[in-house]
Design a protein around this motif. Sequence first.
Motif, PDB file in Angstrom:
ATOM      1  N   SER A 277       0.970  -1.196   0.071  1.00 40.46           N
ATOM      2  CA  SER A 277      -0.114   0.147   0.140  1.00 40.46           C
ATOM      3  C   SER A 277       0.951   1.365   0.031  1.00 40.46           C
ATOM      4  CB  SER A 277      -0.777   0.142   1.402  1.00 40.46           C
ATOM      5  OG  SER A 277      -1.823  -1.133   1.137  1.00 40.46           O
ATOM      6  N   ASP A 287      -7.832  12.539  -6.973  1.00 35.71           N
ATOM      7  CA  ASP A 287      -7.778  12.021  -8.377  1.00 35.71           C
ATOM      8  C   ASP A 287      -7.364  13.245  -9.247  1.00 35.71           C
ATOM      9  OD1 ASP A 287      -9.890  14.025  -8.092  1.00 35.71           O
ATOM     10  OD2 ASP A 287     -11.432  12.843  -8.501  1.00 35.71           O
ATOM     11  N   CYS A 292      -4.629   7.561  -8.717  1.00 34.76           N
ATOM     12  CA  CYS A 292      -5.152   7.825  -7.267  1.00 34.76           C
ATOM     13  C   CYS A 292      -4.987   7.264  -6.244  1.00 34.76           C
ATOM     14  CB  CYS A 292      -6.871   7.222  -7.812  1.00 34.76           C
ATOM     15  SG  CYS A 292      -8.210   8.134  -6.479  1.00 34.76           S
ATOM     16  N   GLU A 335      -6.967   4.713  -4.209  1.00 30.55           N
ATOM     17  CA  GLU A 335      -7.244   3.505  -4.499  1.00 30.55           C
ATOM     18  C   GLU A 335      -6.045   2.637  -4.244  1.00 30.55           C
ATOM     19  OE1 GLU A 335      -8.471   3.821  -8.560  1.00 30.55           O
ATOM     20  OE2 GLU A 335     -10.557   4.293  -8.133  1.00 30.55           O
ATOM     21  N   SER A 336      -5.188   3.191  -3.255  1.00 30.21           N
ATOM     22  CA  SER A 336      -3.942   2.610  -3.198  1.00 30.21           C
ATOM     23  C   SER A 336      -3.723   1.839  -1.747  1.00 30.21           C
ATOM     24  CB  SER A 336      -2.836   3.447  -3.317  1.00 30.21           C
ATOM     25  OG  SER A 336      -3.066   4.609  -2.482  1.00 30.21           O
TER      26      SER A 336
END
Length: 343
Positions: A277, A287, A292, A335-336
Amino acid sequence: MAKVTIRQIAERVGYSMPTVSQVLNGNVDLYKEETVKRILSVARTLDYRPNAAARTMISGRSNYIGILTSSNPDKDSIFPRLMAGIQTELQENDLHMSLTHISDKHLSRSAGLPRVVRELSVDSFIVAYMARIPATLVKLINELRTPAIWINSKHHGDCVYADDYAASRTATQQLLALGHRRIAFVNYCSDVSDGRLHYSVIDRHIGYRSAMEAAGLPPRLIGGTGHLPLSERIAFTRAWLELEDRPTAILAHASTAAIAVAYAAAASGLVIPDDFSIATFHDADADDMALCLATMQSPIAELGKAAVAQTLTKLDKPLQGLSPVVLPYLWQTGESLAPPRHC
């Protein structure tokens, strides 16, 4: 064509000059609606324009706020979003701005300073210096008769800045809450021990260390000893990503470092967030970035607004030191992030 005066408007509408002056200066709540409408209508018909110089002589204020920053881009703290926040708040308060760049060599002699500083032609200053702030500048600000507020710079008082320590601690806690234990702090931009740099360099590192130590885990710093050239970051990152005990989560000091890590991961066949992560700091929405990423979004525009508000407070209390205004970051999941495959 002669300039229209308040006297001429007063004669046309049949009201006293003080009444007309009050309405034209925005004090409309003192009078009936029909009175205000009549005065403003005649003023528009006659194409009345306020005399700013006369207003300044009467009020003692120019309605100009001076923005002081360095001519050295490494010290300049004026970013587009910060400037947008300043301009928005100035417009809300019917104020104007005078932007002045100062070179360090001119700070040592008053004759070399810009006129806006020497002649005190603004009501107050917002001082936007990011790093390596000259002692001569601090001395100058303290000696000026003009009120001043520091922006995006950490001082004991009269300043507005973002809470990078709390932001870094919170971001680390988010990674810990997912189950990560091998969390590294990556800094490719600066030496975390250099106290002359922007306060965020130190505060982000300390916030991360604080959260790790509170969890009983060893901190792990990757980089952080100076500037790593962009051309070397991918290879450097691939080297530590390929270690057997590589981190399961990364907190990147800046979005540029985070993106370098992401590209190196792709080059090494690793997938974010499946293999590890990553979270970072940025002054825009998650974004808005190439990826993202989970992001601590800086309140950069809000800093500008708060600085203007503080200058207005300082104008009313010029001899009183104001407590620092410290603004929080906004956490955006992105989204990571994912729980670690292996602890």
